[in-house]
Design an enzyme around this catalytic site. Structure first.
Site, mmCIF file in Angstrom:
data_model
loop_
_atom_site.group_PDB
_atom_site.id
_atom_site.type_symbol
_atom_site.label_atom_id
_atom_site.label_comp_id
_atom_site.label_asym_id
_atom_site.label_seq_id
_atom_site.Cartn_x
_atom_site.Cartn_y
_atom_site.Cartn_z
ATOM 1 N N GLY A 108 -6.306 20.445 -43.438
ATOM 2 C CA GLY A 108 -6.448 21.746 -42.788
ATOM 3 C C GLY A 108 -7.612 22.569 -43.298
ATOM 4 O O GLY A 108 -7.866 23.673 -42.797
ATOM 5 N N GLY A 167 -11.619 22.143 -44.292
ATOM 6 C CA GLY A 167 -12.861 21.395 -44.462
ATOM 7 C C GLY A 167 -13.991 22.382 -44.693
ATOM 8 O O GLY A 167 -14.309 22.741 -45.831
ATOM 9 N N TYR A 227 -9.492 32.915 -52.812
ATOM 10 C CA TYR A 227 -10.350 31.940 -53.503
ATOM 11 C C TYR A 227 -10.284 32.115 -55.023
ATOM 12 O O TYR A 227 -10.553 31.188 -55.786
ATOM 13 C CB TYR A 227 -11.798 32.019 -52.980
ATOM 14 N N ARG A 286 -25.793 18.598 -52.457
ATOM 15 C CA ARG A 286 -26.483 18.528 -51.159
ATOM 16 C C ARG A 286 -27.860 17.894 -51.257
ATOM 17 O O ARG A 286 -28.330 17.259 -50.326
ATOM 18 C CB ARG A 286 -26.638 19.941 -50.606
ATOM 19 N N ARG A 292 -42.510 -8.738 -32.996
ATOM 20 C CA ARG A 292 -41.973 -8.920 -31.642
ATOM 21 C C ARG A 292 -43.098 -8.852 -30.604
ATOM 22 O O ARG A 292 -43.858 -7.874 -30.576
ATOM 23 C CB ARG A 292 -40.944 -7.818 -31.358
ATOM 24 N N GLY A 310 -35.094 -2.894 -29.340
ATOM 25 C CA GLY A 310 -34.606 -3.273 -28.008
ATOM 26 C C GLY A 310 -33.154 -3.717 -28.067
ATOM 27 O O GLY A 310 -32.362 -3.183 -28.860
ATOM 28 N N GLU A 328 -20.229 17.296 -47.412
ATOM 29 C CA GLU A 328 -20.816 18.313 -48.310
ATOM 30 C C GLU A 328 -21.342 19.511 -47.502
ATOM 31 O O GLU A 328 -22.387 20.088 -47.796
ATOM 32 C CB GLU A 328 -21.883 17.694 -49.212
ATOM 33 N N THR A 366 -21.021 20.784 -43.186
ATOM 34 C CA THR A 366 -21.611 20.330 -41.913
ATOM 35 C C THR A 366 -22.955 21.038 -41.696
ATOM 36 O O THR A 366 -23.284 22.015 -42.377
ATOM 37 C CB THR A 366 -20.683 20.681 -40.734
ATOM 38 N N ASN A 393 -23.726 22.993 -39.336
ATOM 39 C CA ASN A 393 -23.497 24.422 -39.051
ATOM 40 C C ASN A 393 -23.328 25.221 -40.339
ATOM 41 O O ASN A 393 -23.810 26.352 -40.452
ATOM 42 C CB ASN A 393 -22.231 24.593 -38.197
HETATM 43 C C1 FAD Z 1 -16.929 9.884 -44.935
HETATM 44 C C2 FAD Z 1 -16.534 11.194 -45.505
HETATM 45 C C3 FAD Z 1 -16.549 11.385 -46.883
HETATM 46 C C4 FAD Z 1 -16.162 12.605 -47.427
HETATM 47 N N1 FAD Z 1 -16.113 12.747 -48.797
HETATM 48 C C5 FAD Z 1 -15.554 13.869 -49.329
HETATM 49 C C6 FAD Z 1 -15.307 13.971 -50.745
HETATM 50 O O1 FAD Z 1 -15.633 13.066 -51.525
HETATM 51 N N2 FAD Z 1 -14.698 15.079 -51.208
HETATM 52 C C7 FAD Z 1 -14.310 16.102 -50.388
HETATM 53 O O2 FAD Z 1 -13.769 17.072 -50.890
HETATM 54 N N3 FAD Z 1 -14.544 16.042 -49.056
HETATM 55 C C8 FAD Z 1 -15.140 14.952 -48.503
HETATM 56 N N4 FAD Z 1 -15.344 14.867 -47.142
HETATM 57 C C9 FAD Z 1 -14.918 15.974 -46.282
HETATM 58 C C10 FAD Z 1 -16.092 16.710 -45.647
HETATM 59 O O3 FAD Z 1 -16.740 17.491 -46.613
HETATM 60 C C11 FAD Z 1 -15.528 17.524 -44.472
HETATM 61 O O4 FAD Z 1 -15.188 16.600 -43.453
HETATM 62 C C12 FAD Z 1 -16.526 18.544 -43.957
HETATM 63 O O5 FAD Z 1 -16.674 19.583 -44.883
HETATM 64 C C13 FAD Z 1 -16.096 19.135 -42.620
HETATM 65 O O6 FAD Z 1 -14.769 19.557 -42.636
HETATM 66 P P1 FAD Z 1 -13.777 19.145 -41.438
HETATM 67 O O7 FAD Z 1 -13.875 17.668 -41.305
HETATM 68 O O8 FAD Z 1 -12.456 19.721 -41.720
HETATM 69 O O9 FAD Z 1 -14.414 19.788 -40.150
HETATM 70 P P2 FAD Z 1 -14.187 21.292 -39.658
HETATM 71 O O10 FAD Z 1 -14.401 22.237 -40.772
HETATM 72 O O11 FAD Z 1 -12.908 21.362 -38.896
HETATM 73 O O12 FAD Z 1 -15.405 21.448 -38.633
HETATM 74 C C14 FAD Z 1 -15.351 20.997 -37.279
HETATM 75 C C15 FAD Z 1 -16.577 21.535 -36.568
HETATM 76 O O13 FAD Z 1 -16.515 22.972 -36.529
HETATM 77 C C16 FAD Z 1 -17.702 23.516 -37.090
HETATM 78 N N5 FAD Z 1 -17.391 24.753 -37.793
HETATM 79 C C17 FAD Z 1 -16.362 25.006 -38.645
HETATM 80 N N6 FAD Z 1 -16.421 26.261 -39.095
HETATM 81 C C18 FAD Z 1 -17.525 26.823 -38.534
HETATM 82 C C19 FAD Z 1 -18.139 28.101 -38.618
HETATM 83 N N7 FAD Z 1 -17.657 29.086 -39.387
HETATM 84 N N8 FAD Z 1 -19.276 28.314 -37.896
HETATM 85 C C20 FAD Z 1 -19.791 27.341 -37.105
HETATM 86 N N9 FAD Z 1 -19.254 26.116 -36.978
HETATM 87 C C21 FAD Z 1 -18.139 25.857 -37.704
HETATM 88 C C22 FAD Z 1 -18.238 22.432 -38.022
HETATM 89 O O14 FAD Z 1 -19.644 22.572 -38.238
HETATM 90 C C23 FAD Z 1 -17.884 21.165 -37.248
HETATM 91 O O15 FAD Z 1 -18.880 20.934 -36.303
HETATM 92 C C24 FAD Z 1 -15.783 13.667 -46.579
HETATM 93 C C25 FAD Z 1 -15.787 13.479 -45.195
HETATM 94 C C26 FAD Z 1 -16.150 12.261 -44.655
HETATM 95 C C27 FAD Z 1 -16.103 12.090 -43.161
#
Ligand code: FAD
Length: 392
Positions: free
Chosen positions: A141, A143, A190, A255, A280, A351, A375, A377, A379
């Site tokens: 819940g 990310g 936090y 990052r 090619r 190709g 680390e 997204t 956005n």
């Molecule tokens: C392969 C993989 C490895 C990972 N490894 C780790 C790890 O080692 N440790 C760890 O802690 N986490 C890890 N993660 C988690 C990763 O950091 C999260 O998936 C990422 O932070 C996004 O969170 P979410 O997936 O919940 O997406 P969400 O936060 O639900 O985002 C969904 C979409 O909404 C957008 N969005 C959300 N909030 C806003 C906002 N305020 N403004 C604009 N757009 C927004 C996002 O940009 C995205 O496009 C990993 C993920 C993957 C897929």
């Protein structure tokens, strides 16, 4: 790079110049990646499992404790060295890149910065010789809104008891030490978040489901389950309630590592496309003779050069003790975009063959996608950059 005969090389150093030690280190990692990782990269991708013998070799080569001071068994190198290693590994296999990246830029980095001396003595020699680390912040819940985490902790006697689930944890399958973030009191927001050093063998700790992914398939991404997990009080990392600061500041550095990973991915795909375009033949000549292909390759090379300047500059700023938060966010954002564009074009240059698993570029294309997600997204990077340039 220091080129023989360059005039005034000492006085006017190019932004991407490497010292002799850095060149040597990079060349060693490159050779290792070519000889040991390239032959198994496709199989790791197909099986969705990392080759354990490679992890042993990472330790032997000193790649798992690059910045850790020699007194704890590390290489005593710089953050920039770690960036070079991640780039070179990712040029061959982005999964190998992220194993080393998480170990160095997140876990060891957090230990070096926040651990008490006794914790450093207890854990760093293990992290440089045998233990893989993982960094567990995200949950189902939470990310992007990472500090809305639901994992709870309470102090009972000499132990903190942790309850909750973490999701998406890189190195979950291989790791022995996990930096886990949990909240002491949701009402504190936090400010209730605390970081813990959790060993795999602690009672109440287990690894859940492993994700089946689009890209970086060799790298494990797992759920962690904490059920009355018992963590000794001496395993709080940093201060109680300061976990948010540890999480944020570690990810700021991390990052740059993801930027390096994406730079490596883009380079790997570009180099493959350069080679293929000269081999090619269509219409009786190498496709590299056609201006459309030449211009695509030129554009890809230009974007990679820009991405490299951004990643190296951010890493050098960090090593110099300068503020690097904006540069790190920009480098990660831009490099992940470059990796997506370059790998996509590389597939097209190959190709129909590019669309098959017989050639390496479809893997680079899949591996590139993660750069825009973890680390923070794209956005979230834009939000950080916008805040820093607008809300001073
Ligand atoms: C392969 C993989 C490895 C990972 N490894 C780790 C790890 O080692 N440790 C760890 O802690 N986490 C890890 N993660 C988690 C990763 O950091 C999260 O998936 C990422 O932070 C996004 O969170 P979410 O997936 O919940 O997406 P969400 O936060 O639900 O985002 C969904 C979409 O909404 C957008 N969005 C959300 N909030 C806003 C906002 N305020 N403004 C604009 N757009 C927004 C996002 O940009 C995205 O496009 C990993 C993920 C993957 C897929």
């Amino acid at each position: 790079m220091a080129e023989a005969g360059a005039k005034n090389a000492g006085r006017f150093s190019p932004l991407v110049a490497l010292s002799e030690d850095e060149q040597l280190f990079r060349d060693n990692v490159r050779q290792f990646a070519e000889e040991k990782i390239r032959p198994v990269a496709r199989e790791m991708d197909e099986k969705g499992a990392f080759d354990h013998s490679l992890i042993d070799q990472f330790f032997q080569l000193g790649l798992m404790g690059i910045e850790v001071p020699e007194q704890y068994g590390g290489g005593g190198g710089t953050f920039f060295d770690a960036i070079l290693a991640v780039e070179e590994l990712s040029r061959v296999d982005a999964s190998a890149g992220v194993v080393v990246d998480v170990q160095n830029t997140l876990v060891n980095n957090a230990l070096l910065r926040w651990a008490a001396e006794e914790q450093k003595r207890r854990y760093l020699p293990k992290m440089t010789s045998e233990w893989v680390g993982a960094y567990a912040l995200s949950e189902a819940g939470s990310g992007s809104d990472a500090f809305a985490l639901a994992t709870r902790t309470e102090l009972k006697g000499k132990e903190f008891i942790l309850n909750g689930q973490k999701l998406w944890i890189t190195n979950g399958k291989e790791a022995t030490l996990f930096i886990v973030f949990a909240s002491l009191d949701p009402a504190l927001g936090y400010k209730g978040i605390t970081a813990f050093l959790v060993e795999k063998g602690f009672p109440g700790f287990s690894i859940g489901k492993k994700e089946d992914k689009l890209g970086i398939r060799g790298s494990s991404t797992c759920e962690l389950i904490l059920e009355d997990c018992q963590v000794p009080v001496e395993n709080v990392l940093g201060e109680k309630g300061k976990g948010y600061k540890i999480a944020m500041e570690t990810l700021n550095e991390g990052r740059i590592g993801i930027g390096a990973q994406m730079l490596g991915v883009a380079r790997g795909a570009w180099e493959a496309a350069l080679k293929y375009s000269q081999e090619r033949k269509q219409f009786g000549q190498p496709i590299a003779n056609f201006q459309a292909i030449r211009f695509q390759l030129a554009q890809m090379g230009t974007e990679i050069e820009a991405a490299r300047l951004m990643v190296y500059n951010a890493a050098r700023r960090k090593d110099a003790g300068m503020n690097f938060v904006k540069e790190a966010a920009m480098a990660k954002l831009f490099t992940s975009q470059v990796a997506q564009r370059v790998t996509s074009l590389a597939v097209e240059i190959f190709g129909g063959y590019g669309f098959t698993k017989d050639y390496p570029v479809e893997k680079y294309f899949r591996d590139a996608k993660i750069g825009a997600i973890y680390e923070g997204t794209s956005n979230m990077q834009l939000a950080t950059i916008a805040k820093l340039v607008l809300d001073k």
